[in-house]
Design an enzyme around this catalytic site. Structure first.
Site, mmCIF file in Angstrom:
data_model
loop_
_atom_site.group_PDB
_atom_site.id
_atom_site.type_symbol
_atom_site.label_atom_id
_atom_site.label_comp_id
_atom_site.label_asym_id
_atom_site.label_seq_id
_atom_site.Cartn_x
_atom_site.Cartn_y
_atom_site.Cartn_z
ATOM 1 N N SER A 3 0.883 -1.093 -0.020
ATOM 2 C CA SER A 3 0.234 -0.015 -0.061
ATOM 3 C C SER A 3 0.816 1.210 0.128
ATOM 4 C CB SER A 3 -1.077 0.051 1.240
ATOM 5 O OG SER A 3 -1.705 1.443 1.219
ATOM 6 N N TYR A 38 -4.327 7.759 -6.571
ATOM 7 C CA TYR A 38 -3.346 7.084 -5.681
ATOM 8 C C TYR A 38 -3.697 6.691 -4.315
ATOM 9 C CZ TYR A 38 1.282 5.303 -4.283
ATOM 10 O OH TYR A 38 2.495 4.563 -3.719
#
Length: 276
Positions: free
Chosen positions: A159, A172
């Site tokens: 992540s 994003y």
């Protein structure tokens, strides 16, 4: 083999097979997260399946591993192609007989046209979320049956601290937040099957994807980009490297982390501690 600092290793992954999706990297003078992670798993004795959409980048990763005495094979696959990902795991099972670890490393931001929410386009948002989140969902979909049949395994997803910090680009940030949610979903749903799922949240890292793309987009020198990013890191005012992410990945996949699942581990030099 020794690790990147020449230290002896424990060969914790001898006999195991690790699939690293996104094992290549953007060209640049430093090493990327996927390549460093693939190298460390091989250092620890694993057979590494280095998968990347760029065959030359995957081959370079494998060449580095083999030069250091490790075992790896390169596979060309687009992480957003479900059929390709499915076939990657099926081929790995045919050729190696097992999959012990899936490491999902694929991700893009500004290179995919990401932007603030008022400027984002449909195509850019779809592209970034497809690469960053959908690819991991379908990689997990197709590896989990093998892990269930084997009685367990490990999934580690990359992540980002952008998921929890003030980050300017919407695709994003939201896709990386989705990776955290995906990981917790996997961890609780498949815990009875002995499958552990964790994610790593890298902070500001000195990797080619982070630095080279910003040099091009912002029109700054490498030194300027590095200095700006270093100044934001509490710990020693210096960005981390791909090796920091790789060592975290190695730990989370190891038996030493055998009671850890559902974790979202920041590797960020304390950046997520800065509030107010």
């Amino acid at each position: 083999m020794a690790d990147e600092q020449g230290r002896p290793v424990a060969h914790r992954f001898t006999g195991r097979v690790v699939v690293v999706v996104g094992a290549g990297q953007t060209p640049g003078p430093t090493i990327g997260n996927g390549r460093a992670t693939a190298h460390l798993f091989a250092v620890e004795g694993a057979t590494v399946v280095a998968a990347d959409r760029n065959p030359d980048a995957a081959a370079e990763t494998v060449a580095g591993i083999e030069a250091a005495g490790g075992r790896a094979v390169a596979r060309t696959v687009d992480a957003t192609d479900e059929a390709g990902i499915r076939d990657l795991f099926a081929r790995t099972m045919r050729e190696h007989g097992r999959i012990d670890v899936l490491h999902n490393n694929v991700g893009i931001s500004i290179a995919g046209g990401d932007a603030p929410v008022t400027d984002i386009t449909v195509d850019a948002f779809d592209h970034v979320t497809t690469v960053n989140l959908r690819s991991m969902v379908f990689a997990c979909k197709h590896v989990i049956p093998y892990l269930v049949e084997a009685g367990g395994g490990v999934i580690t997803n990359i992540s980002s601290t952008a998921a929890v910090l003030d980050y300017p680009y919407v695709a994003y940030k939201t896709s990386k937040a989705g990776v955290i949610a995906l990981t917790s979903h996997l961890a609780i749903r498949y815990a009875p099957h002995g499958i552990r799922a964790n994610c790593i949240l890298p902070g500001l890292m000195n990797t080619p994807m982070a630095i080279e793309n910003r040099i091009a987009k912002l029109g700054l020198s490498r030194e300027e980009v590095v200095a700006q990013r270093d100044a934001q890191v509490p710990l020693r005012a210096r960005m981390g490297t791909a090796w920091d992410v790789a060592h975290a990945a190695l730990f989370l996949a190891s038996d030493e982390a055998g009671f850890i699942t559902g974790a979202a581990l920041p590797v960020d030099g304390g950046q997520t501690l800065k509030t107010g």
